[in-house]
Design a protein around this motif. Structure first.
Motif, PDB file in Angstrom:
ATOM      1  N   PRO A 324      10.581  43.356  10.748  1.00 22.87           N
ATOM      2  CA  PRO A 324       9.335  44.100  10.962  1.00 22.87           C
ATOM      3  C   PRO A 324       8.428  43.418  11.999  1.00 22.87           C
ATOM      4  CG  PRO A 324       9.802  43.874   8.616  1.00 22.87           C
ATOM      5  CD  PRO A 324      10.763  42.986   9.338  1.00 22.87           C
ATOM      6  N   GLY A 325       7.771  44.246  12.822  1.00 19.47           N
ATOM      7  CA  GLY A 325       6.790  43.738  13.779  1.00 19.47           C
ATOM      8  C   GLY A 325       7.355  43.004  14.967  1.00 19.47           C
ATOM      9  N   CYS A 326       8.670  42.982  15.111  1.00 21.24           N
ATOM     10  CA  CYS A 326       9.300  42.161  16.156  1.00 21.24           C
ATOM     11  C   CYS A 326       9.353  42.871  17.512  1.00 21.24           C
ATOM     12  CB  CYS A 326      10.708  41.765  15.713  1.00 21.24           C
ATOM     13  SG  CYS A 326      11.569  40.622  16.795  1.00 21.24           S
ATOM     14  N   ALA A 327       9.131  44.191  17.529  1.00 20.31           N
ATOM     15  CA  ALA A 327       9.297  44.955  18.765  1.00 20.31           C
ATOM     16  C   ALA A 327       8.312  44.531  19.855  1.00 20.31           C
ATOM     17  CB  ALA A 327       9.139  46.454  18.473  1.00 20.31           C
ATOM     18  N   SER A 328       7.190  43.947  19.469  1.00 23.62           N
ATOM     19  CA  SER A 328       6.170  43.550  20.448  1.00 23.62           C
ATOM     20  C   SER A 328       6.462  42.193  21.090  1.00 23.62           C
ATOM     21  CB  SER A 328       4.797  43.511  19.778  1.00 23.62           C
ATOM     22  OG  SER A 328       4.809  42.574  18.709  1.00 23.62           O
ATOM     23  N   GLN A 329       7.553  41.542  20.681  1.00 30.33           N
ATOM     24  CA  GLN A 329       7.869  40.231  21.256  1.00 30.33           C
ATOM     25  C   GLN A 329       8.239  40.359  22.731  1.00 30.33           C
ATOM     26  OE1 GLN A 329       7.628  37.146  19.700  1.00 30.33           O
ATOM     27  NE2 GLN A 329       6.627  38.374  18.104  1.00 30.33           N
ATOM     28  N   SER A 330       8.075  39.240  23.460  1.00 30.69           N
ATOM     29  CA  SER A 330       8.318  39.228  24.903  1.00 30.69           C
ATOM     30  C   SER A 330       9.807  39.341  25.216  1.00 30.69           C
ATOM     31  CB  SER A 330       7.776  37.935  25.509  1.00 30.69           C
ATOM     32  OG  SER A 330       8.518  36.824  25.019  1.00 30.69           O
ATOM     33  N   VAL A 354      12.176  50.011  17.329  1.00 32.95           N
ATOM     34  CA  VAL A 354      11.715  51.273  16.765  1.00 32.95           C
ATOM     35  C   VAL A 354      10.325  51.579  17.318  1.00 32.95           C
ATOM     36  CG1 VAL A 354      11.268  52.584  14.654  1.00 32.95           C
ATOM     37  CG2 VAL A 354      13.023  50.792  14.663  1.00 32.95           C
ATOM     38  N   THR A 355      10.189  52.718  17.983  1.00 32.38           N
ATOM     39  CA  THR A 355       8.913  53.096  18.600  1.00 32.38           C
ATOM     40  C   THR A 355       7.969  53.711  17.564  1.00 32.38           C
ATOM     41  OG1 THR A 355       9.550  55.364  19.129  1.00 32.38           O
ATOM     42  CG2 THR A 355      10.201  53.651  20.710  1.00 32.38           C
ATOM     43  N   ASP A 356       6.734  53.976  18.001  1.00 28.87           N
ATOM     44  CA  ASP A 356       5.760  54.621  17.114  1.00 28.87           C
ATOM     45  C   ASP A 356       6.219  56.010  16.699  1.00 28.87           C
ATOM     46  OD1 ASP A 356       4.175  52.413  17.294  1.00 28.87           O
ATOM     47  OD2 ASP A 356       2.815  53.237  18.814  1.00 28.87           O
ATOM     48  N   GLU A 357       7.057  56.634  17.516  1.00 31.70           N
ATOM     49  CA  GLU A 357       7.560  57.977  17.203  1.00 31.70           C
ATOM     50  C   GLU A 357       8.876  57.922  16.415  1.00 31.70           C
ATOM     51  OE1 GLU A 357       6.746  57.023  20.437  1.00 31.70           O
ATOM     52  OE2 GLU A 357       4.700  57.810  20.139  1.00 31.70           O
ATOM     53  N   MET A 358       9.240  56.699  15.978  1.00 32.45           N
ATOM     54  CA  MET A 358      10.473  56.480  15.217  1.00 32.45           C
ATOM     55  C   MET A 358      11.717  56.821  16.022  1.00 32.45           C
ATOM     56  SD  MET A 358       9.663  55.003  12.449  1.00 32.45           S
ATOM     57  CE  MET A 358      11.195  55.074  11.527  1.00 32.45           C
ATOM     58  N   THR A 359      11.648  56.594  17.341  1.00 29.19           N
ATOM     59  CA  THR A 359      12.847  56.664  18.173  1.00 29.19           C
ATOM     60  C   THR A 359      13.292  55.239  18.470  1.00 29.19           C
ATOM     61  OG1 THR A 359      11.518  56.751  20.189  1.00 29.19           O
ATOM     62  CG2 THR A 359      12.180  58.864  19.216  1.00 29.19           C
ATOM     63  N   PHE A 360      14.530  55.116  18.975  1.00 31.89           N
ATOM     64  CA  PHE A 360      15.109  53.804  19.219  1.00 31.89           C
ATOM     65  C   PHE A 360      15.107  53.483  20.705  1.00 31.89           C
ATOM     66  CE2 PHE A 360      18.114  53.676  15.249  1.00 31.89           C
ATOM     67  CZ  PHE A 360      16.997  53.721  14.434  1.00 31.89           C
ATOM     68  N   LEU A 361      14.838  52.231  21.013  1.00 29.83           N
ATOM     69  CA  LEU A 361      14.980  51.704  22.368  1.00 29.83           C
ATOM     70  C   LEU A 361      15.875  50.478  22.311  1.00 29.83           C
ATOM     71  CD1 LEU A 361      11.272  51.791  23.665  1.00 29.83           C
ATOM     72  CD2 LEU A 361      13.098  53.400  24.230  1.00 29.83           C
ATOM     73  N   ILE A 377      17.599  54.286   9.656  1.00 25.61           N
ATOM     74  CA  ILE A 377      16.185  54.296   9.244  1.00 25.61           C
ATOM     75  C   ILE A 377      16.097  54.254   7.720  1.00 25.61           C
ATOM     76  CG2 ILE A 377      14.110  55.747   9.135  1.00 25.61           C
ATOM     77  CD1 ILE A 377      14.798  56.665  12.024  1.00 25.61           C
ATOM     78  N   ARG A 378      16.967  55.049   7.067  1.00 27.62           N
ATOM     79  CA  ARG A 378      16.929  55.112   5.605  1.00 27.62           C
ATOM     80  C   ARG A 378      17.417  53.815   4.971  1.00 27.62           C
ATOM     81  NH1 ARG A 378      20.094  55.872   1.398  1.00 27.62           N
ATOM     82  NH2 ARG A 378      21.999  55.996   2.645  1.00 27.62           N
ATOM     83  N   ARG A 379      18.570  53.346   5.404  1.00 24.87           N
ATOM     84  CA  ARG A 379      19.170  52.154   4.767  1.00 24.87           C
ATOM     85  C   ARG A 379      18.358  50.891   5.007  1.00 24.87           C
ATOM     86  NH1 ARG A 379      25.729  51.749   5.212  1.00 24.87           N
ATOM     87  NH2 ARG A 379      26.246  53.955   4.954  1.00 24.87           N
ATOM     88  N   PRO A 384       7.777  51.876  12.425  1.00 27.55           N
ATOM     89  CA  PRO A 384       7.391  51.602  13.812  1.00 27.55           C
ATOM     90  C   PRO A 384       7.150  50.111  14.037  1.00 27.55           C
ATOM     91  CG  PRO A 384       6.234  53.537  13.012  1.00 27.55           C
ATOM     92  CD  PRO A 384       6.946  52.950  11.825  1.00 27.55           C
ATOM     93  N   GLY A 385       7.659  49.595  15.156  1.00 28.49           N
ATOM     94  CA  GLY A 385       7.475  48.183  15.489  1.00 28.49           C
ATOM     95  C   GLY A 385       8.581  47.271  15.012  1.00 28.49           C
ATOM     96  N   CYS A 386       9.518  47.825  14.242  1.00 31.57           N
ATOM     97  CA  CYS A 386      10.637  47.006  13.758  1.00 31.57           C
ATOM     98  C   CYS A 386      11.671  46.795  14.870  1.00 31.57           C
ATOM     99  CB  CYS A 386      11.327  47.684  12.581  1.00 31.57           C
ATOM    100  SG  CYS A 386      10.371  47.708  11.055  1.00 31.57           S
ATOM    101  N   VAL A 387      12.452  45.747  14.697  1.00 32.34           N
ATOM    102  CA  VAL A 387      13.662  45.551  15.492  1.00 32.34           C
ATOM    103  C   VAL A 387      14.824  45.450  14.509  1.00 32.34           C
ATOM    104  CG1 VAL A 387      14.951  43.892  16.900  1.00 32.34           C
ATOM    105  CG2 VAL A 387      12.599  44.455  17.505  1.00 32.34           C
ATOM    106  N   LEU A 388      15.896  46.182  14.800  1.00 32.97           N
ATOM    107  CA  LEU A 388      17.096  46.093  13.976  1.00 32.97           C
ATOM    108  C   LEU A 388      18.178  45.374  14.771  1.00 32.97           C
ATOM    109  CD1 LEU A 388      18.220  47.016  11.186  1.00 32.97           C
ATOM    110  CD2 LEU A 388      19.288  48.933  12.393  1.00 32.97           C
ATOM    111  N   TYR A 389      18.553  44.183  14.276  1.00 34.89           N
ATOM    112  CA  TYR A 389      19.616  43.407  14.910  1.00 34.89           C
ATOM    113  C   TYR A 389      20.965  43.789  14.300  1.00 34.89           C
ATOM    114  CZ  TYR A 389      16.764  40.175  17.645  1.00 34.89           C
ATOM    115  OH  TYR A 389      15.928  39.629  18.592  1.00 34.89           O
TER     116      TYR A 389
END
Length: 581
Positions: A324-330, A354-361, A377-379, A384-389
């Motif tokens: 959680p919250g990792c998407a804003s990292q450099s 995960v963007t604010d619109e719940m899309t993936f980048l 997303i479910r599992r 928003p703001g998460c990173v999934l490794y």
């Protein structure tokens, strides 16, 4: 009683109650400061420091720092503007009338005692007697004494008998490499230093003793690690007759909770400690030594990529970690994580933001279908703001690699809660595993453990499906102890060893003491052995176990202080029938 010729008081006793009285103190000269004809000596003993004022320079003519001295003088009040609130004696000083050098010291010290932990380790260990004068290093050893004393007192209060077991023992085919000792009287025969008092404490249960404990030295010829000392280490071994796994847990919870609470200001997880099955541990944390201060958990998504256009995931074991919250990292954060991943043997480290619109980048997104995105997303509980490794590899490697990524991400983001001790039991270890090279069935843990389901399970189940009454206790990602409910039934033991390739004759010859004892009414028994060195390492916030051992070997298994291992004479070798080839 004759007055002590060296001191009337220890340093920390010098205070306002002794004003205008003559005292004598003894210790080591920590520092000498010259203030224009008036010299100030900081005198240190085991207990603390006191300042001594010297008006006669001749008194210090042969005195260097770290000399052992005895000083006689009068206790006087310091002026208020020179109070030192950093030391217990900071409002007073001793006006010296005489000084005697008790132990000379050269002026060129190998290192500064005050900064010895910053010195190269081999130099510190060669001059360990100086290193141990350092306040922090010294206090670690004091704490060690206090903890061991407390453990002994606590175990005795709980009805355990302290007993000693032999140091000269027999070599065992299980476990680590033995230290061998040649016999002088029995040509070609050897003793071995015990890797643990395991067999002896089980024999004590068969002997009718109910509850045993020992601060036990254990000897294993293993390579050093930050949390493992080569040569010897110490455990709080305990064993209980007519006991279950839960009985052992109750003792461990009480002893360890009280020890960590007494000797630390950190929060300690209260009893009952969490019990995590081994299989769950490897899935959620990627290790059987989970650090529960880390909030990140691993999930298995292998089933989503059995058939995929993305070759690195196809047919692999795939793990994912939601951060959680990792998407804003450099950008450099993600580059450094990739560098870490390749450094531990991974071919890459995929992720999506995960963007604010719940899309993936991210580089993995183009290989995902809409259904897979929704399922992730479910599992993973993405917000928003998460990173999934993503971590993909073989069945054996993927869990371990995911565990290392979990730890590294948490460390880089400062997610580890350093104000607590989180203890848990890891339970339900597999009884057997398959040797990767030979395919043979082998023991995974203590071979003398009781299989869950007993003899019936051994006779009817696939060996790789059999669980054992084996358990570890883990604190902050450090394995403190392993233990087990012991296999006390001879028929069950013969079958358990037969599955691992041992004949009954092997048992009779290699483990003759237990084999014979278990014919004579062996009680059910169980125990464990928390590692004292590792407990102290955690209590002192040290990264290296050698910091809590008075005279440790270095990482190359050498004692640089006394010079061991060392050569011996030809005569000594002849006496024990040894010829060096």
């Amino acid at each position: 009683m004759t007055e002590n010729p060296y001191r009337t008081h220890i340093c920390t006793e010098i205070g306002d109650a002794l004003l205008d009285q003559q005292v004598r103190v003894a210790g080591w000269v920590e520092n000498i400061r010259d203030h224009g004809g008036v010299l100030f000596v900081d005198l240190r003993d085991h207990y603390g420091v006191v300042q001594v004022v010297v008006y006669d320079e001749q008194m210090l003519q042969d005195v260097n720092r770290e000399c052992a001295v005895s000083i006689t003088g009068t206790v006087v009040k310091r002026s208020a503007d020179t109070y030192n609130d950093k030391i217990a004696t900071g409002t007073v000083e001793i006006k010296a009338s005489s000084l005697t050098v008790l132990g000379k010291c050269p002026s060129n010290l190998p290192f500064e005692v005050a900064t010895s932990p910053e010195v190269k380790e081999d130099v510190r260990l060669k001059y360990r007697f100086l290193d141990l004068r350092n306040k922090k290093v010294h206090q670690n050893i004091v704490l060690r004494s206090q903890v061991i004393s407390f453990l002994r007192q606590k175990m005795t209060e709980m009805g355990f008998l302290e007993m000693q077991t032999p140091i000269l023992s027999a070599s065992s085919p299980e476990g680590a490499r033995d230290y061998l000792i040649p016999s002088r009287k029995h040509h070609g025969m050897f003793y071995a230093l015990p890797q643990a008092p395991q067999i002896f404490k089980q024999l004590l249960m068969v002997s009718g003793f109910d509850k045993y404990f020992q601060v036990a030295p254990c000897f294993r010829d293993e390579d050093a690690r930050a949390d493992r000392s080569p040569g010897e280490f110490y455990q709080l071994d305990f064993e209980m007759a007519f006991a279950t796994q839960e009985d052992v847990f109750a003792v461990a919870e009480e002893v360890l909770y009280e020890t960590f609470s007494k000797f630390s200001n950190k929060k300690v997880s209260p009893a009952p400690f969490r019990k995590i099955p081994y299989s769950e541990c490897m899935l959620k944390y990627g290790t059987d030594k989970p650090d529960l201060r880390n909030p990140l958990e691993i999930i298995d998504i292998s089933d989503m990529f059995v058939e995929t256009d993305f070759a690195p995931f196809r047919g692999k074991t795939v793990r994912a970690i939601n951060v959680p919250g990792c998407a804003s990292q450099s950008k450099s954060f993600f580059e450094n994580m990739l560098k870490f991943a390749t450094g531990i043997g991974m071919k890459g480290l995929g992720y999506v933001k995960v963007t604010d619109e719940m899309t993936f980048l991210g580089p993995i997104d183009k290989f995902l279908s809409d259904d897979q995105r929704q399922e992730l997303i479910r599992r993973a509980g993405l917000q928003p703001g998460c990173v999934l490794y993503f971590i993909a590899d073989s069945k054996e490697l993927a869990p371990k690699l995911a565990g290392q990524i979990r730890t590294e991400v948490a460390n880089r983001l400062g997610l580890i809660k350093n104000d607590s001790f989180e203890l848990c039991f890891v339970v339900d270890f597999p009884m057997y595993d398959q040797d990767e090279e030979t395919g043979a069935t082998i023991f995974t843990h203590n071979p003398f453990s009781m299989p869950q389901g007993g003899l019936e399970a051994l006779n009817t189940k696939d060996p790789l499906d059999i669980l054992a009454y084996q358990y570890d206790i883990v604190c902050n990602g450090v394995e403190l102890s392993s233990g087990a409910v012991r296999n006390h039934d001879l028929d069950t033991m013969v079958k358990a060893f037969a599955i691992a390739g041992y004949t009954e004759e092997d048992l009779q010859t290699k483990f003759s003491s237990l084999y014979n004892a278990f014919k004579y009414g062996a009680p059910p028994h169980a125990g464990m052995a928390p590692g004292i060195d590792r407990m102290l390492m955690l209590l002192t916030d040290e990264d290296n176990i050698r910091e809590v051992i008075a005279f440790p070997m270095n990482s190359n298994a050498q004692d640089l202080l006394v010079g061991s291992p060392c050569p011996v004479t030809e005569q000594q070798l002849r006496e024990v029938h040894i010829k060096i080839r």
